[in-house]
Every structure is written in C-alpha cells, then in structure tokens.
Design a protein around this motif. Sequence first.
Motif, PDB file in Angstrom:
ATOM      1  N   THR A   1      14.310 -32.150 -61.183  1.00  0.00           N
ATOM      2  CA  THR A   1      14.334 -33.374 -61.570  1.00  0.00           C
ATOM      3  C   THR A   1      14.756 -34.428 -60.422  1.00  0.00           C
ATOM      4  O   THR A   1      14.131 -35.651 -60.569  1.00  0.00           O
ATOM      5  CB  THR A   1      15.097 -33.751 -62.770  1.00  0.00           C
ATOM      6  OG1 THR A   1      16.396 -33.730 -62.569  1.00  0.00           O
ATOM      7  CG2 THR A   1      14.553 -32.914 -63.926  1.00  0.00           C
TER       8      THR A   1
ATOM      9  N   THR B   1      17.871 -35.210 -67.569  1.00  0.00           N
ATOM     10  CA  THR B   1      18.359 -34.041 -68.485  1.00  0.00           C
ATOM     11  C   THR B   1      19.181 -34.477 -69.160  1.00  0.00           C
ATOM     12  O   THR B   1      20.195 -35.131 -68.707  1.00  0.00           O
ATOM     13  CB  THR B   1      18.458 -32.809 -67.649  1.00  0.00           C
ATOM     14  OG1 THR B   1      19.817 -32.863 -66.691  1.00  0.00           O
ATOM     15  CG2 THR B   1      17.231 -32.396 -66.948  1.00  0.00           C
TER      16      THR B   1
ATOM     17  N   TRP C   1      11.095 -36.397 -74.889  1.00  0.00           N
ATOM     18  CA  TRP C   1      12.041 -35.481 -74.392  1.00  0.00           C
ATOM     19  C   TRP C   1      11.586 -33.943 -74.866  1.00  0.00           C
ATOM     20  O   TRP C   1      11.169 -33.706 -76.101  1.00  0.00           O
ATOM     21  CB  TRP C   1      13.234 -35.741 -74.910  1.00  0.00           C
ATOM     22  CG  TRP C   1      13.894 -36.792 -74.411  1.00  0.00           C
ATOM     23  CD1 TRP C   1      14.019 -38.221 -74.839  1.00  0.00           C
ATOM     24  CD2 TRP C   1      14.686 -37.147 -73.216  1.00  0.00           C
ATOM     25  NE1 TRP C   1      14.430 -39.096 -74.031  1.00  0.00           N
ATOM     26  CE2 TRP C   1      15.084 -38.340 -73.254  1.00  0.00           C
ATOM     27  CE3 TRP C   1      15.275 -36.163 -72.548  1.00  0.00           C
ATOM     28  CZ2 TRP C   1      15.785 -38.854 -72.323  1.00  0.00           C
ATOM     29  CZ3 TRP C   1      16.155 -36.511 -71.305  1.00  0.00           C
ATOM     30  CH2 TRP C   1      16.319 -38.066 -71.126  1.00  0.00           C
TER      31      TRP C   1
ATOM     32  N   TYR D   1      14.165 -27.573 -72.848  1.00  0.00           N
ATOM     33  CA  TYR D   1      14.167 -27.265 -71.556  1.00  0.00           C
ATOM     34  C   TYR D   1      15.222 -26.387 -71.138  1.00  0.00           C
ATOM     35  O   TYR D   1      16.320 -26.143 -71.797  1.00  0.00           O
ATOM     36  CB  TYR D   1      14.825 -28.646 -70.725  1.00  0.00           C
ATOM     37  CG  TYR D   1      14.879 -28.714 -69.177  1.00  0.00           C
ATOM     38  CD1 TYR D   1      13.651 -28.340 -68.457  1.00  0.00           C
ATOM     39  CD2 TYR D   1      16.016 -29.245 -68.469  1.00  0.00           C
ATOM     40  CE1 TYR D   1      13.441 -28.486 -67.193  1.00  0.00           C
ATOM     41  CE2 TYR D   1      15.841 -29.172 -67.204  1.00  0.00           C
ATOM     42  CZ  TYR D   1      14.518 -29.052 -66.548  1.00  0.00           C
ATOM     43  OH  TYR D   1      14.392 -29.085 -65.318  1.00  0.00           O
TER      44      TYR D   1
ATOM     45  N   LYS E   1      17.653 -24.191 -68.669  1.00  0.00           N
ATOM     46  CA  LYS E   1      18.515 -24.359 -67.377  1.00  0.00           C
ATOM     47  C   LYS E   1      19.081 -23.208 -67.126  1.00  0.00           C
ATOM     48  O   LYS E   1      20.031 -23.416 -65.974  1.00  0.00           O
ATOM     49  CB  LYS E   1      19.400 -25.702 -67.657  1.00  0.00           C
ATOM     50  CG  LYS E   1      18.559 -27.254 -67.580  1.00  0.00           C
ATOM     51  CD  LYS E   1      19.686 -28.211 -67.626  1.00  0.00           C
ATOM     52  CE  LYS E   1      20.714 -28.466 -66.555  1.00  0.00           C
ATOM     53  NZ  LYS E   1      20.350 -28.577 -65.063  1.00  0.00           N
TER      54      LYS E   1
ATOM     55  N   TYR F   1      19.447 -28.086 -73.505  1.00  0.00           N
ATOM     56  CA  TYR F   1      18.963 -29.213 -72.872  1.00  0.00           C
ATOM     57  C   TYR F   1      17.491 -29.575 -73.357  1.00  0.00           C
ATOM     58  O   TYR F   1      16.894 -28.843 -73.753  1.00  0.00           O
ATOM     59  CB  TYR F   1      18.918 -28.990 -71.498  1.00  0.00           C
ATOM     60  CG  TYR F   1      20.508 -28.977 -70.811  1.00  0.00           C
ATOM     61  CD1 TYR F   1      21.109 -29.813 -70.433  1.00  0.00           C
ATOM     62  CD2 TYR F   1      21.040 -27.389 -70.660  1.00  0.00           C
ATOM     63  CE1 TYR F   1      22.481 -29.804 -70.079  1.00  0.00           C
ATOM     64  CE2 TYR F   1      22.333 -27.328 -70.168  1.00  0.00           C
ATOM     65  CZ  TYR F   1      23.053 -28.461 -69.852  1.00  0.00           C
ATOM     66  OH  TYR F   1      24.295 -28.467 -69.367  1.00  0.00           O
TER      67      TYR F   1
ATOM     68  N   VAL G   1      14.479 -32.292 -71.175  1.00  0.00           N
ATOM     69  CA  VAL G   1      14.235 -33.111 -70.033  1.00  0.00           C
ATOM     70  C   VAL G   1      13.029 -34.164 -70.536  1.00  0.00           C
ATOM     71  O   VAL G   1      12.353 -33.941 -71.469  1.00  0.00           O
ATOM     72  CB  VAL G   1      13.572 -32.043 -68.976  1.00  0.00           C
ATOM     73  CG1 VAL G   1      12.194 -31.468 -69.709  1.00  0.00           C
ATOM     74  CG2 VAL G   1      13.351 -32.856 -67.641  1.00  0.00           C
TER      75      VAL G   1
ATOM     76  N   ASP H   1      13.630 -25.085 -65.585  1.00  0.00           N
ATOM     77  CA  ASP H   1      14.337 -25.762 -64.497  1.00  0.00           C
ATOM     78  C   ASP H   1      14.357 -24.617 -63.174  1.00  0.00           C
ATOM     79  O   ASP H   1      14.182 -23.375 -63.321  1.00  0.00           O
ATOM     80  CB  ASP H   1      15.949 -25.881 -64.712  1.00  0.00           C
ATOM     81  CG  ASP H   1      16.566 -26.819 -63.970  1.00  0.00           C
ATOM     82  OD1 ASP H   1      16.380 -27.923 -63.812  1.00  0.00           O
ATOM     83  OD2 ASP H   1      17.344 -26.223 -63.176  1.00  0.00           O
TER      84      ASP H   1
END
Length: 290
Positions: A26, A33, A55, A58, A60, A73, A75, A124
């Motif tokens: 990002t 995030t 949103w 996500y 990670k 999370y 993103v 990610d």
Amino acid sequence: SKELLNDFRQGKSASEYAFPKQGMSTCDVNRFTKYWFEVLSYDTNIFDKTNIKKWVRYNKGGNFRKWYGNREYVVYWGENGDSLSSNGALLRNRDVYFQPFLAWTKISSAGTGFRKFEDYFLFDGAGGSLFNKNCGIESNYLLGMLNSKVNTLILNLISPTLNFNENHIGSIPILKCEDQKVIENISTIVNHAVDLSKLDWDAFETSWDFQYHPLLCKIPTIAEAFEQWKTECDDRFNQLKTNEEELNRIFIDIYGLQDELTPEVEDKDVTVRKVDLGRDIRSFISYAVG
C-alpha cells in the motif's frame, strides 16, 4: 536421503499446481490498512462478503498459525483501488484478486503455517498467497501436505533460514496420490482441521465472527463455566493434534519417508489455544463491561 531426492525427481513443483503470488504494497500502511474493528462495519465486506465496498478483508500474514485464522485487517479499496494507485501503491497480481487462496507466513522462527482463505479477500506482500490452478489437485490435498512434517523437512532444505518466499514455496515437490479413497480421507481430515481452528479463532472477541464469550453459558458459577471451557479447549486441541498426526502418517507414506520422520506432533506446533485462567477471566470482565 535417497528417498527424498527421489521425491524431488518424481514430484512436480508446487508452482505447476498452484500460483505462488506476491500481494500488494500500500506504501502507506497507517492510512490504507486498519484492524477490522477500527472502521464502520457497513463500509466493509466482512459481513456482506460478495459486495466489494470501501474496506475489504485483507490477509497480511501474521503469526505462525495453521488451517484458519489471522483474519484481522481490512484494506481501503475505495473505487476499484484508484486511491491506492494514485498514492503509489503497488497492486501486484490483480488478476487473482478476490479469488480463494492458501496463505502462509513468510518470516517465522516457528516455521510457516498454511491457512485457507475463501474468495473476496485481498492480500498483502508480507503474507504469501498460493492460488490453485485447478489442474489435477485439490486445495485440501495441497493444504494437508503443506502443513505436514514432510513439508517442514523439505522447506528446511529449500530455505534453511527464517524466510519463506514465493520461490521457496513454488519449489516444493508435490507427489500426487492416485488412491481416490486416500485423497477423500485427506480432504475430510483437512476440512475438520479447518473447522476446529475456526472454532478456536472465533471464540475470541478479536474475530469478526465472534458471537458471545465462552464463559457466558447456562451454568450457575464462573468456576463451573471455566471448567466446561477448559474441557472444550482440551478436546479441540487433542482432536486437532490427532488429525495432524494422521495427515503426517499419510504423507510420510506417500513420500516414502518412514525411516526419517515420525507422525507425532509436539504440543507447541498445534496452533489452537488452551485455556489460560488469567487471560480468560480478564477477557470475561472486559466483555461484561463492554
């Protein structure tokens, strides 16, 4: 060993069955995030998975954990990722966005655990993602093998450091079992392992699928409720350990490594949680206050 060298000769590399992909960067983590509970739920696709909103769920990477979890999370996707792009984000491999994948933790002293993620996720660059090509091998078969002691042995040769990148994962030799009953058994065990790990993950308030505190049950005292919770956690832990040992037996047999590996799993490698009196009572008080 000769047996393991033969596995490398006979097996196809994992990358022939599935694409190991690096996800987005990002370039502004604090802005783009967030933990899922930091944003308005109706602005996310957490509870309406098929509707892409501002949103998006996500992956990670996260701590060493197998089968299911590390779902913390979201993103900022906004208008088709335009805000990310205009602020210098690297949106790698967009062709597989929102498709199901297997994720692993790239950097870990405990080894790398593989987890199942369904569709409508983004991913990610810090957490590796593996996308099945659907060309002759099931995702459950891959997941079972990748979380086995056979794969631990192989990865220690391919990458004897703490780092497991896409090239390392793509180089793992995959031996395809031809016995359909064995394949079905693997799939059943893997599904059960995922379900057990999900029950554990969702028992804590940090999960977006959390329903109620496990000590909140129809029992007269907190002490009795805690004992019931302890039994539930122990049963889940022991069952997952049994499942993993059975998968180890199967893949040790497929790879012909009976002289090098045993199927037993150490408690530290089972990634569902046992009870913790201090943690669980504190969380119960926090839940009551909330």
